[in-house]
Design a protein around this motif. Structure first.
Motif, PDB file in Angstrom:
ATOM      1  N   ALA A  86      32.371 -10.990  -8.055  1.00  0.00           N
ATOM      2  CA  ALA A  86      33.470 -11.127  -7.567  1.00  0.00           C
ATOM      3  C   ALA A  86      33.147 -12.920  -8.128  1.00  0.00           C
ATOM      4  O   ALA A  86      34.758 -14.340  -8.150  1.00  0.00           O
ATOM      5  CB  ALA A  86      32.918 -12.086  -6.013  1.00  0.00           C
ATOM      6  N   ALA A  87      31.928 -13.672  -8.787  1.00  0.00           N
ATOM      7  CA  ALA A  87      32.185 -15.486  -9.629  1.00  0.00           C
ATOM      8  C   ALA A  87      32.520 -15.024 -10.696  1.00  0.00           C
ATOM      9  O   ALA A  87      32.472 -15.673 -11.563  1.00  0.00           O
ATOM     10  CB  ALA A  87      30.641 -15.714  -8.878  1.00  0.00           C
ATOM     11  N   THR A  88      31.046 -13.832 -11.240  1.00  0.00           N
ATOM     12  CA  THR A  88      31.009 -14.567 -12.425  1.00  0.00           C
ATOM     13  C   THR A  88      31.363 -12.559 -13.647  1.00  0.00           C
ATOM     14  O   THR A  88      31.398 -11.647 -12.640  1.00  0.00           O
ATOM     15  CB  THR A  88      29.333 -14.551 -12.852  1.00  0.00           C
ATOM     16  OG1 THR A  88      28.692 -13.329 -12.154  1.00  0.00           O
ATOM     17  CG2 THR A  88      28.963 -15.449 -12.196  1.00  0.00           C
ATOM     18  N   VAL A  89      31.085 -12.902 -14.352  1.00  0.00           N
ATOM     19  CA  VAL A  89      31.689 -11.993 -15.360  1.00  0.00           C
ATOM     20  C   VAL A  89      30.025 -11.727 -16.533  1.00  0.00           C
ATOM     21  O   VAL A  89      29.725 -12.936 -16.997  1.00  0.00           O
ATOM     22  CB  VAL A  89      32.833 -11.200 -16.456  1.00  0.00           C
ATOM     23  CG1 VAL A  89      32.924 -10.026 -16.757  1.00  0.00           C
ATOM     24  CG2 VAL A  89      33.689 -11.737 -15.409  1.00  0.00           C
ATOM     25  N   SER A  90      29.026 -11.055 -16.967  1.00  0.00           N
ATOM     26  CA  SER A  90      28.454 -10.845 -17.831  1.00  0.00           C
ATOM     27  C   SER A  90      28.326 -10.083 -19.170  1.00  0.00           C
ATOM     28  O   SER A  90      29.635  -8.431 -19.064  1.00  0.00           O
ATOM     29  CB  SER A  90      27.415 -10.229 -17.058  1.00  0.00           C
ATOM     30  OG  SER A  90      27.110  -9.514 -16.529  1.00  0.00           O
ATOM     31  N   VAL A  91      27.140 -10.362 -20.307  1.00  0.00           N
ATOM     32  CA  VAL A  91      27.653  -9.182 -21.283  1.00  0.00           C
ATOM     33  C   VAL A  91      25.737  -9.168 -20.749  1.00  0.00           C
ATOM     34  O   VAL A  91      25.289  -9.991 -20.869  1.00  0.00           O
ATOM     35  CB  VAL A  91      28.076  -9.438 -22.201  1.00  0.00           C
ATOM     36  CG1 VAL A  91      29.393  -9.225 -21.906  1.00  0.00           C
ATOM     37  CG2 VAL A  91      27.736 -10.656 -23.389  1.00  0.00           C
ATOM     38  N   SER A  92      25.049  -7.983 -21.563  1.00  0.00           N
ATOM     39  CA  SER A  92      23.579  -7.818 -21.337  1.00  0.00           C
ATOM     40  C   SER A  92      22.980  -6.816 -22.587  1.00  0.00           C
ATOM     41  O   SER A  92      23.951  -5.454 -23.081  1.00  0.00           O
ATOM     42  CB  SER A  92      22.988  -6.988 -20.340  1.00  0.00           C
ATOM     43  OG  SER A  92      23.541  -7.784 -18.835  1.00  0.00           O
ATOM     44  N   THR A  93      22.526  -7.309 -23.702  1.00  0.00           N
ATOM     45  CA  THR A  93      21.918  -6.583 -24.343  1.00  0.00           C
ATOM     46  C   THR A  93      20.878  -5.742 -23.934  1.00  0.00           C
ATOM     47  O   THR A  93      19.885  -6.465 -22.841  1.00  0.00           O
ATOM     48  CB  THR A  93      21.852  -7.465 -25.558  1.00  0.00           C
ATOM     49  OG1 THR A  93      20.512  -7.849 -25.786  1.00  0.00           O
ATOM     50  CG2 THR A  93      22.940  -6.837 -25.648  1.00  0.00           C
ATOM     51  N   ASN A  94      19.611  -5.627 -24.354  1.00  0.00           N
ATOM     52  CA  ASN A  94      18.161  -4.735 -24.287  1.00  0.00           C
ATOM     53  C   ASN A  94      17.493  -6.455 -24.329  1.00  0.00           C
ATOM     54  O   ASN A  94      16.123  -5.789 -24.323  1.00  0.00           O
ATOM     55  CB  ASN A  94      18.138  -3.828 -25.042  1.00  0.00           C
ATOM     56  CG  ASN A  94      18.012  -4.500 -26.494  1.00  0.00           C
ATOM     57  OD1 ASN A  94      18.017  -5.474 -26.480  1.00  0.00           O
ATOM     58  ND2 ASN A  94      17.584  -2.983 -27.796  1.00  0.00           N
TER      59      ASN A  94
END
Length: 927
Positions: A86-94
């Motif tokens: 609801a509050a954030t969007v993220s991108v993740s790598t290894n």
């Protein structure tokens, strides 16, 4: 993270919706988030690699990309995941995760384990009008804990090692180089992709001294008491007055000096009292040429000299009370006819300001930076090189000794100098021709004056074939009016004409301008001129002087912007700092297209992120020949190297000289200063002597029977014995994105004591160098980093790390130590870098710890190493079984098939010597 609950596909992107409004867009290389913030309309995260994420923030929903000169095209990875709640969007790598707050657009960075690395604390884009179109003043702020240390940002001369709680104005200027890469001890770097003048720090600025309370020497409020008098006759007073500013910082401001005051015979004293607006530590910024002294409460805090036309910068901290006056006295002796000086002040930090740092740039369509994560400093710097380009392997001769001075005035001057080096058996690889080899009124002609250089082609041939010496020449991006090269460039629209239109003259009294480096066609034409006029004569390397560029020193920043507009990019404000980068590009690409079998090498006074890919090194500008200037080179060089550009040097001996040295009044001190500077310089990536009178050759500094002469020549000879190690470091710089000159924090990140030390440095990963920067000093305090033992380079004496020792420093050496667990490879003293085949080398193993060194060799001057034509002889010591192994790989034309290694093993109790014959097959010996 919850799953997307509505997904549609639009033009190859995944649009993720929440209710009626799209919250973010997923792209092949990242995401675009559309925050609720009124100022920040879009935030784009682009996954460049597992440890690098580009962050772009825009004031518009539709992102207009900025032009980037520093970043090379590269394929971004697509192995990342996207999460949202609801509050954030993220991108993740290894390796890392970047999280964007949907409400504000602020970004936080985490390790894959969820530990926060750093976070944005605020950002803004404020509309500004440039010369002819609109842009934004941009601010990007980051949270910064109290124990964070901050390095990099190029080369600055204030003597500051750690830039935490420091404010800098970042721009190109003589002795100042802005490389926009910041490195934190919290395992990350920020590459700021912007080309305008940028303020770094906590948002405070230096203001006129009237921003605090002033009182004259009698206690009357509002100003200080100023007296302008003769420096030779104290009774001769030109004028006295009350002043509430001290600002003669540039050519515009110097006009405000009282008309009766004579700079050539002048001395000014300001006296009175100051009082803070609040109680705390105030920072005074001194910008001064000539002699300058600053007292507070009777204590002398600054006592410096610098040539009148090229001021030094110093920060002085003074505690002030809001309820009590503090006595101050300022003394300035201009020491020349065109002198500059100013005193500014900055108020104490607030509690909130201590928790942040920020970048504030004058112009940019977007906020644009790259976050680089690394477990070590080397990994962070490697990320910078991935973005901006690898560093070529320098020609081997570049690591030898260079002789230069301001200036050799004739062909005979150069040939006689090199001949003397050879006769006296002082090693030398490169002789440098500084400016004015052209006719005095033909700057930019790139033609030797035939009256003084009767046959430059023959001169260079003699240097090459008889004396085995390279020839570097000074070239400028500058043209006088009325010469054929000016007319050629002008006809094609390749010049920046504002200075010509204004009729402004340079130091020699001629109207001039620079070419428009932002025009690709102009860059090609510039190279064609160099190719025809100089490279055809078999020039070996280029000295790009005043590459900021400098039309006339000490013009105001506003005037500098004015004369470089218009240009091909449309704005001098937005692209203020990019000139030296593109100038090097012109030469590098031009020479490689002309002759791809000879390595390009450029020495340039200014640079920008990415300049390392163009075979360019930077030197620290026209510094003063003083002990203080020498000391400040340590922090300047370390921070420059941490900024990602590996090849850096200085004028060994200092460029400009006090009259007391020139006139011989303090000749013994001058000789010792030179000796100490040579000893320091011999451990830098590049070792070069340069400067104004007195003459700078070793045999012109001191007599052969003098200790200072022996110290100078000894440091040059020692440099040549280290060439096998130094050339291998150069290979590591290219193949592994290594760093040549290192701060101690790079090798000892867990030792907090090294974070702020500004007078020690490392040559490569193993050699700890401790310059001597005080006259008649024969010892100095040296901190040996914890976690290892240390060996004296000259006597092999062992010391435990984590302690400060009093290290001896006789006139012929400075304290140098080698880290336990290191291998150094040394060779014989040679008269030039390729005089002898490296058929007999000494390998020294320091301590009974596992150690490894890869000895690199190739064909020395061409680019065949790019096709794999090189060798690496891997030298390994296994401590548990006390066995030393040699195992080589690779080959190239001319490679030695057989050689002898004299192996020296030093442990706590004994030194063991063994000889090992090596013919290419793996071989081992046991101690």
């Amino acid at each position: 993270m919850k799953k997307y609950f509505l997904t549609v596909f639009v033009m190859g992107c995944t649009v993720v919706s929440f209710g009626q409004q799209a919250s973010f867009v997923k792209k092949a290389d990242g995401i675009i988030v559309y925050p609720a913030d009124k100022n920040i309309k879009a935030v784009e995260l682009k996954v460049v690699s597992n440890n690098i994420i580009k962050v772009l923030s825009s004031a518009n929903n539709t992102i207009k990309p900025d032009t980037s000169f520093m970043i090379l095209p590269a394929n971004a990875i697509n192995t990342f995941s996207v999460g949202d709640d609801a509050a954030t969007v993220s991108v993740s790598t290894n390796t890392i995760k970047a999280v964007v707050a949907k409400s504000t657009g602020l970004v936080s960075f985490f390790t894959k384990e969820g530990k926060r690395i750093t976070k944005e604390s605020a950002k803004s884009l404020q509309p500004v009008q440039l010369e002819q179109y609109a842009s934004n003043k941009i601010i990007q702020q980051f949270s910064s804990p109290a124990d964070e240390a901050l390095y990099g940002l190029g080369q600055h001369q204030e003597g500051i090692m750690n830039y935490k709680n420091t404010n800098l104005v970042l721009y190109q200027n003589n002795t100042e180089v802005f490389i926009p890469f910041l490195v934190s001890n919290k395992n990350y770097g920020i590459l700021w992709d912007n080309y305008s003048i940028t303020d770094f720090g906590d948002g405070r600025t230096f203001n006129d001294i009237n921003s605090i309370k002033l009182f004259d020497k009698n206690g009357a409020a509002g100003s200080l008491s100023a007296v302008y008098l003769s420096k030779t006759d104290a009774a001769k007073i030109f004028t006295t007055q009350k002043e509430n500013t001290i600002d003669y910082a540039d050519l515009d401001m110097i006009k405000n000096i009282p008309a009766a005051f004579k700079l050539e015979d002048g001395k000014t004293i300001w006296e009175g009292f100051v009082q803070g607006n609040i109680t705390g530590d105030y920072t005074f910024k001194i910008w001064s040429g000539g002699y300058f002294k600053f007292w507070a409460n009777g204590k002398l805090l600054t006592d410096r000299w610098r040539q009148c036309w090229n001021p030094f910068t110093a920060y002085v901290t003074v505690p002030l009370s809001k309820d009590k006056k503090t006595a101050v006295k300022i003394e300035w002796i201009p020491d020349g006819g065109e002198s500059f000086m100013s005193v500014k002040v900055m108020e104490p930090m607030t509690a909130q300001q201590k928790k942040i740092y920020q970048f504030q740039s004058e112009a940019g369509d977007n906020i644009n930076y790259y976050f680089v994560y690394g477990k070590t400093y080397d990994e962070i710097i490697s990320g910078y090189r991935r973005l901006t380009g690898k560093t070529p392997v320098v020609p081997k001769w570049v690591l030898g000794f260079w002789q230069s001075r301001e200036r050799y005035k004739s062909q005979d001057d150069i040939l006689t100098t090199v001949k003397t080096f050879r006769e006296k058996k002082i090693p030398l690889d490169n002789i440098v021709q500084d400016w004015q080899y052209w006719k005095i009124n033909e700057w930019g002609s790139q033609q030797f004056d035939p009256a003084r250089y009767s046959n430059p082609d023959s001169m260079i041939e003699v240097l090459h074939n008889q004396y085995h010496t390279k020839f570097m020449i000074s070239v400028w991006a500058k043209f006088y009016t009325g010469i054929p090269n000016f007319d050629l460039m002008q006809r094609q629209g390749f010049l920046l004409n504002k200075n010509v239109e204004d009729g402004r003259k340079d130091w020699l009294g001629y109207v001039n301008t620079s070419y428009d480096v932002h025009n690709p066609a102009a860059r090609k034409q510039f190279w064609q001129l160099l190719k025809t006029n100089l490279y055809s004569k078999k020039i070996d390397a280029w000295w790009m002087d005043a590459s900021e560029p400098d039309i006339h020193s000490n013009m105001s920043i506003a005037k500098r912007k004015d004369i470089f507009y218009p240009n091909a990019m449309g704005s001098a404000i937005k692209y203020f700092n990019s000139y030296p980068l593109l100038n090097s590009q012109a030469i590098y690409e031009g020479q490689r297209a002309t002759n791809d079998n000879k390595r390009v090498f450029i020495l340039t006074r200014s640079g920008y992120a990415g300049i390392q890919r163009y075979g360019s090194a930077i030197w620290s500008g026209d510094i003063g020949s003083t002990w203080a200037d020498m000391k400040n080179q340590v922090s300047a060089g370390i921070n420059f190297s941490i900024s990602g550009v590996p090849y850096w040097t200085f004028d060994a001996g200092g460029f400009a000289v006090e009259n007391r040295y020139v006139q011989g009044k303090d000749l013994d001190e001058w000789k010792e200063l030179q000796a100490r500077w040579y000893e320091f310089g011999s451990f830098l990536p590049l070792f070069r002597a340069h400067g104004q009178a007195p003459l700078r050759e070793p045999f012109n500094i001191a007599k052969e029977n003098e200790d200072t002469y022996k110290a100078i020549v000894g440091s040059i000879e020692r440099r040549y014995t280290l060439l096998p190690t130094l050339y291998s470091i150069a290979a590591d710089v290219h193949f592994k994105n290594g760093t040549f000159l290192k701060g101690m924090m790079m090798e000892f990140p867990n030792d907090k004591k090294v974070e702020n030390i500004n007078d020690q440095l490392m040559c490569g990963p193993s050699i700890l160098v401790n310059p001597i920067y005080n006259y008649k000093e024969r010892s100095r305090k040296v901190y040996l980093p914890a976690g290892t033992n240390w060996y004296g380079l000259y006597d092999n004496k062992i010391f435990k790390g984590g302690q400060t020792i009093d290290a001896p420093a006789p006139i012929n050496t400075i304290p140098v130590f080698v880290k336990e667990g290191s291998i150094l490879v040394t060779g014989p003293v040679m008269q030039y870098s390729t005089e002898k085949p490296a058929d007999t080398l000494t390998v020294t193993i320091y301590g009974n710890k596992d150690a490894f060194f890869s000895l690199y060799e190739d064909e020395n001057e061409n680019y065949n190493y790019e096709q794999g034509k090189f060798s690496k002889i891997n030298l390994t010591y296994a401590a548990q079984i006390k066995t030393f192994t040699i195992d080589g790989t690779g080959e190239f034309e001319g490679m030695l098939k057989k050689r002898v290694f004299n192996v020296v093993f030093i442990d706590n109790t004994a030194t063991v010597n063994k000889q090992l014959n090596y013919s290419g097959n793996k071989v081992a010996i046991k101690f």
